[in-house]
Design an enzyme around this catalytic site. Structure first.
Site, PDB file in Angstrom:
ATOM      1  N   LYS A 101      19.848  -9.986 -25.221  1.00  0.00           N
ATOM      2  CA  LYS A 101      21.115 -10.508 -25.800  1.00  0.00           C
ATOM      3  C   LYS A 101      20.915 -11.882 -26.423  1.00  0.00           C
ATOM      4  O   LYS A 101      21.551 -12.216 -27.412  1.00  0.00           O
ATOM      5  CB  LYS A 101      22.223 -10.515 -24.751  1.00  0.00           C
ATOM      6  CG  LYS A 101      22.080 -11.527 -23.635  1.00  0.00           C
ATOM      7  CD  LYS A 101      22.444 -10.952 -22.290  1.00  0.00           C
ATOM      8  CE  LYS A 101      21.197 -10.480 -21.590  1.00  0.00           C
ATOM      9  NZ  LYS A 101      21.289 -10.147 -20.223  1.00  0.00           N
TER      10      LYS A 101
ATOM     11  N   ILE B 224      26.352   0.381 -19.185  1.00  0.00           N
ATOM     12  CA  ILE B 224      27.731   0.654 -19.630  1.00  0.00           C
ATOM     13  C   ILE B 224      27.769   0.805 -21.149  1.00  0.00           C
ATOM     14  O   ILE B 224      27.345  -0.096 -21.864  1.00  0.00           O
ATOM     15  CB  ILE B 224      28.680  -0.493 -19.199  1.00  0.00           C
ATOM     16  CG1 ILE B 224      28.654  -0.645 -17.679  1.00  0.00           C
ATOM     17  CG2 ILE B 224      30.092  -0.232 -19.684  1.00  0.00           C
ATOM     18  CD1 ILE B 224      29.444  -1.830 -17.174  1.00  0.00           C
TER      19      ILE B 224
ATOM     20  N   GLU C 176      18.266 -14.149 -12.125  1.00  0.00           N
ATOM     21  CA  GLU C 176      16.979 -14.598 -12.641  1.00  0.00           C
ATOM     22  C   GLU C 176      16.487 -15.758 -11.759  1.00  0.00           C
ATOM     23  O   GLU C 176      17.277 -16.408 -11.066  1.00  0.00           O
ATOM     24  CB  GLU C 176      17.159 -15.156 -14.057  1.00  0.00           C
ATOM     25  CG  GLU C 176      17.904 -14.251 -15.001  1.00  0.00           C
ATOM     26  CD  GLU C 176      16.983 -13.414 -15.858  1.00  0.00           C
ATOM     27  OE1 GLU C 176      15.820 -13.800 -16.024  1.00  0.00           O
ATOM     28  OE2 GLU C 176      17.444 -12.370 -16.345  1.00  0.00           O
TER      29      GLU C 176
ATOM     30  N   ASP D  62      25.484 -16.447 -20.291  1.00  0.00           N
ATOM     31  CA  ASP D  62      25.064 -15.043 -20.414  1.00  0.00           C
ATOM     32  C   ASP D  62      26.261 -14.169 -20.791  1.00  0.00           C
ATOM     33  O   ASP D  62      26.160 -13.304 -21.673  1.00  0.00           O
ATOM     34  CB  ASP D  62      24.460 -14.568 -19.077  1.00  0.00           C
ATOM     35  CG  ASP D  62      24.025 -13.111 -19.137  1.00  0.00           C
ATOM     36  OD1 ASP D  62      22.922 -12.850 -19.640  1.00  0.00           O
ATOM     37  OD2 ASP D  62      24.810 -12.232 -18.709  1.00  0.00           O
TER      38      ASP D  62
ATOM     39  N   LYS E 183      27.088 -11.955 -24.407  1.00  0.00           N
ATOM     40  CA  LYS E 183      27.554 -10.562 -24.485  1.00  0.00           C
ATOM     41  C   LYS E 183      28.846 -10.484 -25.291  1.00  0.00           C
ATOM     42  O   LYS E 183      29.046  -9.542 -26.066  1.00  0.00           O
ATOM     43  CB  LYS E 183      27.723  -9.985 -23.074  1.00  0.00           C
ATOM     44  CG  LYS E 183      26.366  -9.806 -22.394  1.00  0.00           C
ATOM     45  CD  LYS E 183      26.496  -9.563 -20.910  1.00  0.00           C
ATOM     46  CE  LYS E 183      25.120  -9.445 -20.288  1.00  0.00           C
ATOM     47  NZ  LYS E 183      25.161  -9.537 -18.823  1.00  0.00           N
TER      48      LYS E 183
ATOM     49  N   GLY F  53      19.720  -4.154 -14.064  1.00  0.00           N
ATOM     50  CA  GLY F  53      18.826  -3.414 -13.180  1.00  0.00           C
ATOM     51  C   GLY F  53      17.864  -2.564 -13.995  1.00  0.00           C
ATOM     52  O   GLY F  53      18.140  -2.223 -15.139  1.00  0.00           O
TER      53      GLY F  53
HETATM   54  N1  LIG Z   1      16.731  -7.137 -15.895  1.00  0.00           N
HETATM   55  C1  LIG Z   1      17.891  -6.593 -16.274  1.00  0.00           C
HETATM   56  O1  LIG Z   1      18.602  -6.018 -15.455  1.00  0.00           O
HETATM   57  C2  LIG Z   1      18.344  -6.664 -17.705  1.00  0.00           C
HETATM   58  C3  LIG Z   1      19.547  -6.053 -18.077  1.00  0.00           C
HETATM   59  C4  LIG Z   1      19.956  -6.065 -19.414  1.00  0.00           C
HETATM   60  C5  LIG Z   1      19.172  -6.744 -20.330  1.00  0.00           C
HETATM   61  N2  LIG Z   1      18.014  -7.355 -19.919  1.00  0.00           N
HETATM   62  C6  LIG Z   1      17.221  -8.037 -20.934  1.00  0.00           C
HETATM   63  O2  LIG Z   1      15.977  -7.362 -21.050  1.00  0.00           O
HETATM   64  C7  LIG Z   1      14.944  -8.291 -21.380  1.00  0.00           C
HETATM   65  C8  LIG Z   1      13.817  -8.168 -20.362  1.00  0.00           C
HETATM   66  O3  LIG Z   1      14.341  -8.506 -19.089  1.00  0.00           O
HETATM   67  P1  LIG Z   1      13.483  -8.239 -17.758  1.00  0.00           P
HETATM   68  O4  LIG Z   1      14.436  -8.401 -16.634  1.00  0.00           O
HETATM   69  O5  LIG Z   1      12.689  -6.995 -17.869  1.00  0.00           O
HETATM   70  O6  LIG Z   1      12.512  -9.519 -17.787  1.00  0.00           O
HETATM   71  P2  LIG Z   1      11.102  -9.649 -17.078  1.00  0.00           P
HETATM   72  O7  LIG Z   1      11.068  -8.860 -15.815  1.00  0.00           O
HETATM   73  O8  LIG Z   1      10.789 -11.103 -17.011  1.00  0.00           O
HETATM   74  O9  LIG Z   1      10.130  -8.919 -18.104  1.00  0.00           O
HETATM   75  C9  LIG Z   1       9.699  -9.470 -19.308  1.00  0.00           C
HETATM   76  C10 LIG Z   1       8.218  -9.161 -19.412  1.00  0.00           C
HETATM   77  O10 LIG Z   1       7.762  -9.522 -20.706  1.00  0.00           O
HETATM   78  C11 LIG Z   1       6.595 -10.298 -20.545  1.00  0.00           C
HETATM   79  N3  LIG Z   1       6.408 -11.172 -21.676  1.00  0.00           N
HETATM   80  C12 LIG Z   1       7.144 -12.257 -22.033  1.00  0.00           C
HETATM   81  N4  LIG Z   1       6.631 -12.814 -23.142  1.00  0.00           N
HETATM   82  C13 LIG Z   1       5.563 -12.070 -23.488  1.00  0.00           C
HETATM   83  C14 LIG Z   1       4.587 -12.144 -24.530  1.00  0.00           C
HETATM   84  N5  LIG Z   1       4.630 -13.119 -25.446  1.00  0.00           N
HETATM   85  N6  LIG Z   1       3.614 -11.214 -24.582  1.00  0.00           N
HETATM   86  C15 LIG Z   1       3.547 -10.247 -23.643  1.00  0.00           C
HETATM   87  N7  LIG Z   1       4.419 -10.114 -22.625  1.00  0.00           N
HETATM   88  C16 LIG Z   1       5.420 -11.023 -22.554  1.00  0.00           C
HETATM   89  C17 LIG Z   1       6.811 -11.063 -19.251  1.00  0.00           C
HETATM   90  O11 LIG Z   1       5.601 -11.530 -18.735  1.00  0.00           O
HETATM   91  P3  LIG Z   1       5.627 -12.799 -17.705  1.00  0.00           P
HETATM   92  O12 LIG Z   1       6.456 -12.404 -16.545  1.00  0.00           O
HETATM   93  O13 LIG Z   1       4.186 -12.983 -17.357  1.00  0.00           O
HETATM   94  O14 LIG Z   1       6.215 -13.940 -18.473  1.00  0.00           O
HETATM   95  C18 LIG Z   1       7.419  -9.983 -18.384  1.00  0.00           C
HETATM   96  O15 LIG Z   1       6.430  -9.158 -17.813  1.00  0.00           O
HETATM   97  C19 LIG Z   1      15.624  -9.664 -21.413  1.00  0.00           C
HETATM   98  O16 LIG Z   1      15.955  -9.968 -22.733  1.00  0.00           O
HETATM   99  C20 LIG Z   1      16.877  -9.465 -20.588  1.00  0.00           C
HETATM  100  O17 LIG Z   1      17.929 -10.329 -20.973  1.00  0.00           O
HETATM  101  C21 LIG Z   1      17.583  -7.323 -18.649  1.00  0.00           C
END
Ligand SMILES: NC(=O)c1ccc[n+]([C@@H]2O[C@H](COP(=O)([O-])OP(=O)(O)OC[C@H]3O[C@@H](n4cnc5c(N)ncnc54)[C@H](OP(=O)(O)O)[C@@H]3O)[C@@H](O)[C@H]2O)c1
Length: 389
Positions: free
Chosen positions: A86, A117, A171, A182, A186, A283
């Protein structure tokens, strides 16, 4: 369809697993951070994704830099793009839409608002035949979890936040969640999809940093609880309003029954009336399931969620659609100063030097400005919209 994934964290792993379980999709390359390559299909170099034969790239890295650089390069290379990011869409959605349009590829981001959702895609459909009067709701699971724990279990703010982190809802740095940013991002996505307007930074955001156990105690005495809500809509004059603020809500309101980290996204259509979507706003698998729905949409030929008409606009939070009463808690001296600008309807109670009051109806802008003034003078204040208190 050949797909590559940027990022292998919470969401990226879920997407990879779900694509493996669905025939018809082949994952070509997964971009991981340096030192994290453990499988042949993984790469530590973004250039490998750029030159592979994937038709679709799914961005799950988060952040803006280098996500914007990587995603724009993928679109320029003629690959379609899905993102759950987002922050990226709020900051650069219009730029990405323009590149996608120029290259004739898809740019879809419904997982970026509301997790599982389906609010954005439904708004997109609804607006074709109906006028969207307002849209928004409880859009952040972390803050809802904290508020619900404080009310139902008597947990302190800090303990509830620590628990949200332990359960993987919050986070490591939860600032964007608890500050309301956040939720605002949205709301920005909702506004772009529903109204072709990206609200600029002149809007009102109040998070949950100021809420205390005493606020819940007094809210409960009124038969209410507290939730964090983000909203946007069009005023009678056709101008956009957009804001985020806590709400003191009674049992009669849907927000009251939204517990734990659940989200409630809503919109009111002129003809459809109030539509509500409740579910998991975050999630691994809920978010990955929304991304897989987007993959299906791309496979079915959907190109865009944004219109080329989408422009940056000023949110107008002083319209009559933005008027409501507020529940306010501050010290006696600050309440006196506040009352000179915003009329008090009733004092609910006074204790430990604090005054809890309900104001008369006032615009969102005036209330947020008045609270900022109290804080500038070094005092504490909590306020929440109070429609039925
Ligand atoms: N988690 C949720 O429930 C959720 C829900 C809706 C939307 N989102 C969105 O989805 C996106 C991902 O969220 P997430 O929760 O999956 O985050 P996350 O667990 O931190 O996953 C992001 C991954 O991308 C990697 N990464 C970051 N920069 C990179 C780069 N330059 N090259 C290669 N890998 C890279 C990170 O590595 P490192 O950890 O080593 O930095 C991490 O493994 C975000 O934009 C978030 O706002 C998440």
């Amino acid at each position: 369809m050949k797909v590559s994934i940027l990022g292998h964290g919470v969401v990226g792993k879920g997407v990879w697993e779900m694509l493996q379980a669905n025939s018809g999709y082949t994952v070509r390359t997964v971009l991981v951070k340096k030192g994290e390559k453990t499988e042949d299909f993984m790469t530590e170099s973004f250039d490998d994704v750029l030159v592979d034969d994937s038709e679709l790239v799914i961005e799950c890295m988060g952040g803006i830099d280098p996500a914007f650089e990587f995603t724009s390069k993928c679109l320029e290379a003629g690959k379609s793009l899905i993102t759950s990011n987002k922050a990226l869409v709020a900051a650069h959605g219009i730029d990405l839409m323009n590149i996608a349009n120029r290259k004739g590829v898809s740019f879809i981001f419904s997982a970026a608002c509301g997790g599982a959702i389906p609010i954005l895609q439904n708004l997109l459909r609804a607006r074709k035949t109906d006028s969207i009067i307002w849209a928004g709701g409880i859009l952040n699971g972390t803050t809802n979890f904290i508020l619900d724990s404080m009310d139902c279990k008597g947990t302190s703010f800090d303990d509830a936040l620590a628990e949200a982190k332990r359960l993987g809802y919050a986070e490591a740095n939860p600032t964007a969640d608890i500050s309301g940013m956040d939720t605002m991002r949205k709301v920005m996505l909702i506004s772009m999809v529903a109204y072709d307007i990206l609200p600029n930074f002149d809007y009102n955001i109040e998070g949950i940093e100021s809420v205390s156990a005493a606020d819940f105690e007094v809210a409960r005495s009124l038969g209410c609880t507290i939730r964090l809500v983000g909203k946007c809509g069009l005023s009678d004059s056709g101008r956009l309003y957009a804001y985020v603020e806590p709400v003191v809500c009674s049992m009669a309101e849907a927000y009251y029954s939204i517990h734990s980290n659940t989200n409630l996204a809503q919109y009111t259509g002129k003809n459809a009336g109030l539509m509500s979507f409740m579910g998991q706003g975050a999630g691994r698998y809920p978010t990955a399931s929304a991304i897989l729905r987007d993959v299906t949409s791309v496979a079915e030929g959907q190109k865009q969620m944004l219109s080329p008409k989408c422009l940056v606009g000023f949110a107008c939070n002083s319209s009559k659609e933005c008027e409501h009463k507020y529940f306010v808690r501050t010290d006696a001296e600050s309440m006196k100063a506040l009352s000179s600008k915003i009329e008090t309807e009733k004092v609910v109670c006074e204790k430990d030097g604090l005054v809890f009051a309900i104001t008369k109806a006032v615009t969102v802008k005036d209330m947020h400005d008045a609270a900022a003034e109290v804080r500038r003078k070094g005092a504490n204040i909590f306020f929440a919209a109070a429609k039925e208190a």
